[in-house]
Every structure is written in structure tokens, then in C-alpha cells.
Motif scaffolding. Structure first.
Motif, short mmCIF file in Angstrom:
data_model
loop_
_atom_site.label_atom_id
_atom_site.label_comp_id
_atom_site.label_asym_id
_atom_site.label_seq_id
_atom_site.Cartn_x
_atom_site.Cartn_y
_atom_site.Cartn_z
N LEU A 286 0.82 -1.20 0.00
CA LEU A 286 0.00 0.00 0.00
C LEU A 286 0.86 1.26 0.00
CD1 LEU A 286 -2.81 1.27 0.18
CD2 LEU A 286 -2.66 1.07 2.69
N ALA A 287 1.92 1.22 0.83
CA ALA A 287 2.82 2.39 0.85
C ALA A 287 3.54 2.55 -0.47
CB ALA A 287 3.81 2.21 2.00
N LEU A 288 3.95 1.40 -1.07
CA LEU A 288 4.66 1.47 -2.36
C LEU A 288 3.75 2.02 -3.45
CD1 LEU A 288 7.31 0.82 -3.87
CD2 LEU A 288 6.39 -1.48 -4.30
N ALA A 289 2.50 1.59 -3.44
CA ALA A 289 1.56 2.08 -4.46
C ALA A 289 1.26 3.54 -4.28
CB ALA A 289 0.26 1.25 -4.39
N THR A 290 1.33 4.02 -3.04
CA THR A 290 1.02 5.44 -2.80
C THR A 290 2.22 6.32 -3.08
OG1 THR A 290 -0.58 4.77 -1.10
CG2 THR A 290 0.16 7.07 -1.07
N LEU A 291 3.38 5.91 -2.60
CA LEU A 291 4.57 6.76 -2.70
C LEU A 291 5.29 6.62 -4.04
CD1 LEU A 291 5.97 6.20 0.92
CD2 LEU A 291 4.54 8.08 0.09
N ASN A 292 5.30 5.39 -4.63
CA ASN A 292 6.07 5.16 -5.87
C ASN A 292 5.25 4.26 -6.80
OD1 ASN A 292 7.98 4.97 -7.84
ND2 ASN A 292 9.58 4.08 -6.55
N PRO A 293 4.29 4.83 -7.49
CA PRO A 293 3.44 4.01 -8.38
C PRO A 293 4.21 3.27 -9.47
CG PRO A 293 2.41 6.13 -7.94
CD PRO A 293 3.80 6.22 -7.38
N PRO A 294 5.21 3.84 -10.16
CA PRO A 294 5.92 3.07 -11.18
C PRO A 294 6.59 1.81 -10.61
CG PRO A 294 6.35 5.40 -11.46
CD PRO A 294 5.64 5.26 -10.15
N ALA A 295 7.17 1.89 -9.44
CA ALA A 295 7.79 0.72 -8.83
C ALA A 295 6.75 -0.34 -8.50
CB ALA A 295 8.57 1.14 -7.59
N PHE A 296 5.58 0.11 -8.04
CA PHE A 296 4.52 -0.84 -7.71
C PHE A 296 4.03 -1.56 -8.98
CE2 PHE A 296 -0.05 -1.71 -7.23
CZ PHE A 296 0.00 -2.62 -6.18
N ILE A 297 3.94 -0.79 -10.09
CA ILE A 297 3.50 -1.41 -11.35
C ILE A 297 4.49 -2.48 -11.80
CG2 ILE A 297 3.09 -0.93 -13.78
CD1 ILE A 297 1.94 1.77 -12.94
N ALA A 298 5.80 -2.18 -11.69
CA ALA A 298 6.83 -3.15 -12.08
C ALA A 298 6.76 -4.38 -11.19
CB ALA A 298 8.20 -2.50 -12.00
N PHE A 299 6.54 -4.17 -9.91
CA PHE A 299 6.44 -5.30 -8.99
C PHE A 299 5.22 -6.16 -9.31
CE2 PHE A 299 4.71 -7.04 -5.01
CZ PHE A 299 5.77 -7.86 -4.63
N ARG A 300 4.11 -5.49 -9.61
CA ARG A 300 2.89 -6.23 -9.93
C ARG A 300 3.06 -7.04 -11.21
NH1 ARG A 300 -2.19 -2.50 -10.48
NH2 ARG A 300 -0.95 -1.82 -12.27
N ALA A 301 3.77 -6.48 -12.21
CA ALA A 301 4.01 -7.21 -13.45
C ALA A 301 4.89 -8.42 -13.22
CB ALA A 301 4.63 -6.28 -14.49
N THR A 302 5.89 -8.25 -12.34
CA THR A 302 6.78 -9.38 -12.03
C THR A 302 6.01 -10.51 -11.36
OG1 THR A 302 8.64 -7.85 -11.79
CG2 THR A 302 8.88 -10.05 -10.86
N VAL A 303 5.17 -10.14 -10.40
CA VAL A 303 4.37 -11.16 -9.72
C VAL A 303 3.42 -11.86 -10.71
CG1 VAL A 303 2.61 -11.50 -7.96
CG2 VAL A 303 4.56 -10.00 -7.49
N ALA A 304 2.85 -11.08 -11.64
CA ALA A 304 1.95 -11.68 -12.63
C ALA A 304 2.69 -12.66 -13.54
CB ALA A 304 1.30 -10.56 -13.45
N GLU A 305 3.93 -12.29 -13.91
CA GLU A 305 4.71 -13.20 -14.75
C GLU A 305 5.00 -14.51 -14.03
OE1 GLU A 305 5.74 -13.04 -17.84
OE2 GLU A 305 4.82 -11.10 -18.26
N ILE A 306 5.21 -14.41 -12.71
CA ILE A 306 5.53 -15.63 -11.95
C ILE A 306 4.29 -16.48 -11.73
CG2 ILE A 306 6.38 -16.47 -9.73
CD1 ILE A 306 8.18 -14.00 -9.60
N THR A 307 3.17 -15.83 -11.45
CA THR A 307 1.97 -16.58 -11.07
C THR A 307 1.13 -17.03 -12.27
OG1 THR A 307 0.76 -14.49 -10.83
CG2 THR A 307 1.81 -15.42 -8.87
N THR A 308 1.34 -16.42 -13.45
CA THR A 308 0.51 -16.79 -14.61
C THR A 308 0.66 -18.26 -15.01
OG1 THR A 308 0.48 -14.53 -15.46
CG2 THR A 308 0.08 -16.30 -17.04
N PRO A 309 1.90 -18.84 -15.13
CA PRO A 309 1.97 -20.27 -15.47
C PRO A 309 1.28 -21.16 -14.45
CG PRO A 309 4.10 -19.20 -15.78
CD PRO A 309 3.23 -18.22 -15.07
N ILE A 310 1.42 -20.77 -13.15
CA ILE A 310 0.76 -21.58 -12.12
C ILE A 310 -0.76 -21.49 -12.27
CG2 ILE A 310 0.48 -21.88 -9.65
CD1 ILE A 310 3.28 -20.71 -9.28
N SER A 311 -1.24 -20.28 -12.51
CA SER A 311 -2.69 -20.11 -12.70
C SER A 311 -3.18 -20.87 -13.94
CB SER A 311 -3.03 -18.63 -12.84
OG SER A 311 -2.63 -17.93 -11.69
N SER A 312 -2.37 -20.84 -15.01
CA SER A 312 -2.76 -21.55 -16.22
C SER A 312 -2.82 -23.06 -15.98
CB SER A 312 -1.78 -21.25 -17.36
OG SER A 312 -1.76 -19.86 -17.65
#
Length: 297
Positions: A37-63
């Protein structure tokens, strides 16, 4: 009674460790949530990069989990399809069996139709047919070979008239009744038919053997070769059978006398055509009056 304030899960260490691990996970989840929550509020670009990384990791598992779920969900449908395919297969097998019966019947009708058309064409070509009748029976076990025709003297059938079918010559009339006639078949030992070979006109005689076959004997030459497949037709000699009626085909190479099989098989025939003799015998003319005879008053 008020509940006890002591929430310890008894003396089981496994239960205690499980409860402690639950508290740790809850606390870690709260800390991670606060950090995100703090990362999304204080540094949105970093939060977006982190969210994309997590999505890349979890997408094969979800598939993989989604595919597994679809596979489990499709099991009932696959079972239903299996039974449906078996039922459809049984229906198709039944249709094939029914169509096979219809096909056999159609083949029989087509065969009978071809033979009847050939007989009709034969009747149309022949200028003087007597009658078309049914062969109701034929001898198969005796050494004599006869057939019974369901037409007789009342239909114009006379002794000596040739009988033929769509495939070729059958025999000649031997005896007549009012509505029946006895046919002497080609294969009878008493049957002798003048024939000629189609490829060279060789004259011969077709004599019955009594066993369903015919002997072809040369009448003009000695040591004559007969080849399998040689076809013999009536020659017209003798005045009974008209020329060019198919009689028999040679089945074995030989000389002077050869074994042949007749084209017309009476045990497979149902209809036959009775013809006039090729050269009918003329009725005797009345004797002329003696010359000089005196006329009566």
C-alpha cells in the motif's frame, strides 16, 4: 458460565505450532499489505513493475491450475460422450445390417431384371416365338436330365420345338400335355445338338453326358485341338435349332472330344422361351387325283 480466557490449544505441540504459524502468516500478510500500500502510494511506477513481475511468476501456475480444473470438469462430459458414441455406434451397426439386407435384395432384383430384359429382348428379336413359360422343376440327381414347363399343347407347344433362355439353349420339347411340357435338356445323354465353333466355324456335335456337362465332338476333322474358352453355337443343321444360339463353352484343353459347360443352367432359370423349329416340317399334301379318273355324277 463465562468462557475461559485461556485460548491455548491444550498440551498438543502440533496444535500449538499450527496456531503460532497462523499468527506468523497473518502478521506477515499484514506487513506485506502495508508495504504494498505504501509502495503504491509513494512510488506508483515501482509498484506497477512489482505487480508485473508477480503476474509473470503466477501466470503459469494459474494456467496449470485452470487447465487441471477444466480437465476435472470435463470428466463427466467425456464419460457422457463415451456412452453416446457407443450408442451411436450400435445404431450405425444396425443401419449397416439393414442396408446390407436391402443391398442383397436390390442385387437379386437387378439380376432378375437383367435376365427378364434379356428374355424380352430375345422374344422381340425372334419373329416366331411360341410362348414364354416358367420352368417349374428340373431333374438334378438322376442320370437323365429333364425339365417341366408350365405350358403345353393348349398354348401352342409341340414336340421337337427348341427351348432357350437369356443365356443360351436349354433343350427341346420331348412330350406335351394340355398345360405342361417335358423338356429334354442339353446335358441329357440322349441330347445331340449340331454346333459350330465361333472363331473358325468348326462343325461339331454337342452331346450330353448326364452329369451336368457336355461333350463337344468334331465331325469333320480328326485330332482337332479344343482350347479352354472356345464358344460353340447352334449351326442350324438338322432344321430344329435356329443358328447362332449359344450352347456351351470349353472348360478343358483337349483333342477330338472336349468337356464343355452349357451357358444355360436349368437349375438357376425360372423363365424360358419356346420357339418354332428352324425348318418346320410341312404337312403332307393330298394325293393328286389319278389322271383319266372318271368323275362321279
Amino acid at each position: 458460565m463465562a468462557p475461559s480466557r485461556n485460548r491455548r490449544p491444550g498440551f498438543s505441540r502440533r496444535a500449538q505450532y499450527g496456531l503460532f504459524l497462523g499468527y506468523v502468516i497473518a502478521a506477515a500478510g499484514a506487513i506485506v499489505a502495508v508495504i504494498l500500500l505504501a509502495l503504491a502510494t509513494l512510488n506508483p511506477p515501482a509498484f506497477i513493475a512489482f505487480r508485473a513481475t508477480v503476474a509473470e511468476i503466477t501466470t503459469p501456475i494459474s494456467s496449470g491450475l485452470a487447465g487441471f480444473g477444466r480437465g476435472v470438469a470435463s470428466i463427466p462430459a467425456s464419460i457422457g460422450d463415451h456412452f453416446a458414441v457407443n450408442q451411436k455406434n450400435a445404431q450405425l451397426r444396425k443401419e449397416i445390417a439393414d442396408n446390407r439386407a436391402l443391398l442383397l435384395r436390390a442385387r437379386m432384383l437387378s439380376y432378375d431384371n437383367r435376365r427378364l430384359k434379356a428374355l424380352l429382348h430375345l422374344r422381340e428379336r425372334n419373329a416366331d416365338p411360341v410362348v414364354t413359360a416358367r420352368l417349374v422343376s428340373s431333374s438334378a440327381s438322376s442320370t437323365r436330365r429333364f425339365a417341366v414347363l408350365n405350358a403345353g399343347a393348349w398354348q401352342g407347344v409341340r414336340e421337337g420345338q427348341p427351348v432357350r433362355g437369356p443365356e443360351g439353349l436349354i433343350g427341346r420339347i420331348l412330350e406335351t400335355g394340355p398345360n405342361t411340357a417335358r423338356v429334354l435338356l442339353l446335358t441329357d445323354p440322349e441330347s445331340i445338338v449340331p454346333v459350330r465353333r465361333t472363331r473358325d466355324g468348326l462343325p461339331a456335335l454337342a452331346a450330353g453326358r448326364g452329369d451336368g456337362m457336355i461333350d463337344i465332338r468334331s465331325v469333320s476333322l480328326s485330332n482337332v485341338p479344343f482350347e479352354p474358352g472356345d464358344v460353340f453355337v447352334t449351326s442350324g443343321t438338322g432344321g430344329i435349332y435356329s443358328p447362332n444360339i449359344p450352347v456351351a463353352r470349353i472348360v478343358r484343353r483337349s483333342r477330338d472330344t472336349a468337356l464343355a459347360r452349357s451357358f444355360a443352367q436349368p437349375d438357376t432359370l425360372d423363365f424360358a422361351l419356346v420357339q418354332q423349329t428352324f425348318m418346320p416340317v410341312l404337312p403332307p399334301t393330298p394325293a393328286a387325283a389319278a389322271p383319266g379318273a372318271a368323275a362321279k355324277p
